[in-house]
Design an enzyme around this catalytic site. Structure first.
Site, PDB file in Angstrom:
ATOM      1  N   HIS A 127       2.744  19.759  36.831  1.00 34.81           N
ATOM      2  CA  HIS A 127       3.709  19.786  37.939  1.00 34.81           C
ATOM      3  C   HIS A 127       4.910  20.647  37.542  1.00 34.81           C
ATOM      4  O   HIS A 127       6.065  20.255  37.700  1.00 34.81           O
ATOM      5  CB  HIS A 127       4.130  18.365  38.323  1.00 34.81           C
ATOM      6  N   TYR A 148       3.202  11.981  29.120  1.00 33.79           N
ATOM      7  CA  TYR A 148       4.460  12.468  29.675  1.00 33.79           C
ATOM      8  C   TYR A 148       5.528  12.571  28.589  1.00 33.79           C
ATOM      9  O   TYR A 148       6.376  13.472  28.609  1.00 33.79           O
ATOM     10  CB  TYR A 148       4.960  11.528  30.772  1.00 33.79           C
TER      11      TYR A 148
END
Length: 334
Positions: free
Chosen positions: A51, A321
């Site tokens: 992203h 992440y």
């Protein structure tokens, strides 16, 4: 280096170190996963590994009494809690076209009374790309370009999809759903199941989605071809000139037998649903105060009264992440 990035890097390292016990024996490490993702388009220093293209916004969330009966989370206290938004396009390429036929992302960090946080990391598709960490990893590997052609090897892609039926639900969904013309005109789905725990400690399996009050729309095939590479941020900024953008949070209640550990499987459409609150976007893009680019939106950062499901993809997201966060903050510090 200023103190904030250093603190965040330490937090990322702790998350990455704490999670491996939850991995399957054949799962790649979070570092291996992030390597595979960034190999698709190369390293874009200082940016998210997935992203990579996105922008921030600010707003608020107000929960409903009906949701408070299902979960004791302060998210549903009825207070208007501040929200940090990030809108994005799936994939590692920060130059991806805004008309690309790929999922759109919405990440939220909600600050609750007393300073506690509740994160939500969602997509505008109802299912995920893979049922297992290994399957998702292998998808990234075959998506990397062949040095000889600069494009993914079509034979490897074909073999992957033949060997991984869990990839088919998302592929089928994307074939019949074009991307939206605006971030304000699409729903966003939790993808994973979560357990709402009420005041009597009784659990309720749920999934949620945010339905846009502006209505759900899609680009036509001709509009996708004619669209400029960058329009989503400007369009949302323009929309906000006429007032806030709102979504209704709709919670779907699971029943016995509904899968809670496989994000590629839908629940039956006839499940009971409630309105759990209203999400409001007040400003976004260049006109939004602050930034979210150094924030790690973690779908496992949950308030009391909301618990994660036993979904291996969900569990894996936090350490992956964290690796991405640590890398981009280290790059920015040099």
């Amino acid at each position: 280096m200023n103190p904030l990035p250093l603190r965040l890097i330490c937090a990322a390292a702790l998350l990455g170190a704490a999670a491996p016990s939850a991995f399957a024996a054949d799962d790649p490490s979070p570092d291996e996963m992030v390597d595979a993702i960034q190999n698709i388009t190369g390293v874009h220093k200082g940016l998210r590994r997935n992203h990579g293209k996105g922008f921030c916004g600010e707003g608020a969330f107000k929960g409903s009494p009906e949701a408070a009966a299902l979960s004791s989370s302060p998210l549903f206290s009825g207070a208007s809690d501040p929200v940090l938004f990030r809108f994005s396009i799936a994939g590692p390429n920060p130059a991806a076209s805004d008309a690309a036929p790929s999922p759109r992302g919405l990440a939220l960090q909600i600050t609750l009374p007393g300073g506690a946080l509740q994160d939500m990391v969602m997509l505008n598709v109802p299912v995920f790309a893979a049922a297992t960490v290994r399957s998702f990893f292998e998808r990234q590997v075959v998506s990397a370009p062949d040095p000889a052609t600069g494009k993914p090897d079509p034979d490897k892609l074909k073999a992957y999809f033949a060997d991984h039926p869990d990839a088919q639900p998302l592929t089928n969904w994307l074939k019949s759903h074009n991307p939206p013309p605006s971030y304000a005109e699409t729903p966003y789905f939790s993808i994973h199941a979560f357990n709402f725990v009420d005041a009597s400690k009784q659990g309720h399996w749920v999934k949620w989605r945010f339905e846009p009050r502006d209505g759900a729309k899609a680009l036509t095939a001709d509009e996708m071809k004619a669209a400029p590479p960058d329009f989503l941020e400007a369009k949302l900024t323009e929309r906000l000139k006429s007032g806030p953008v709102e979504w209704d949070m709709i919670v779907t209640l699971g029943e016995a037998g509904d899968p809670t550990d496989n994000p590629t499987l839908l629940w039956p459409a006839e499940r009971r649903e409630i309105k759990a609150g209203v999400l409001t976007l007040a400003k976004a893009g260049a006109g939004s105060a602050g930034t979210c680019e150094d924030v790690m939106f973690d779908p496992n950062l949950l308030s009391p009264g909301i618990e994660a499901s036993p979904d291996p993809i969900l569990a894996y997201r936090s350490p992956a992440y964290a690796v991405s966060l640590g890398r981009r903050l280290e790059e920015k510090s040099k």
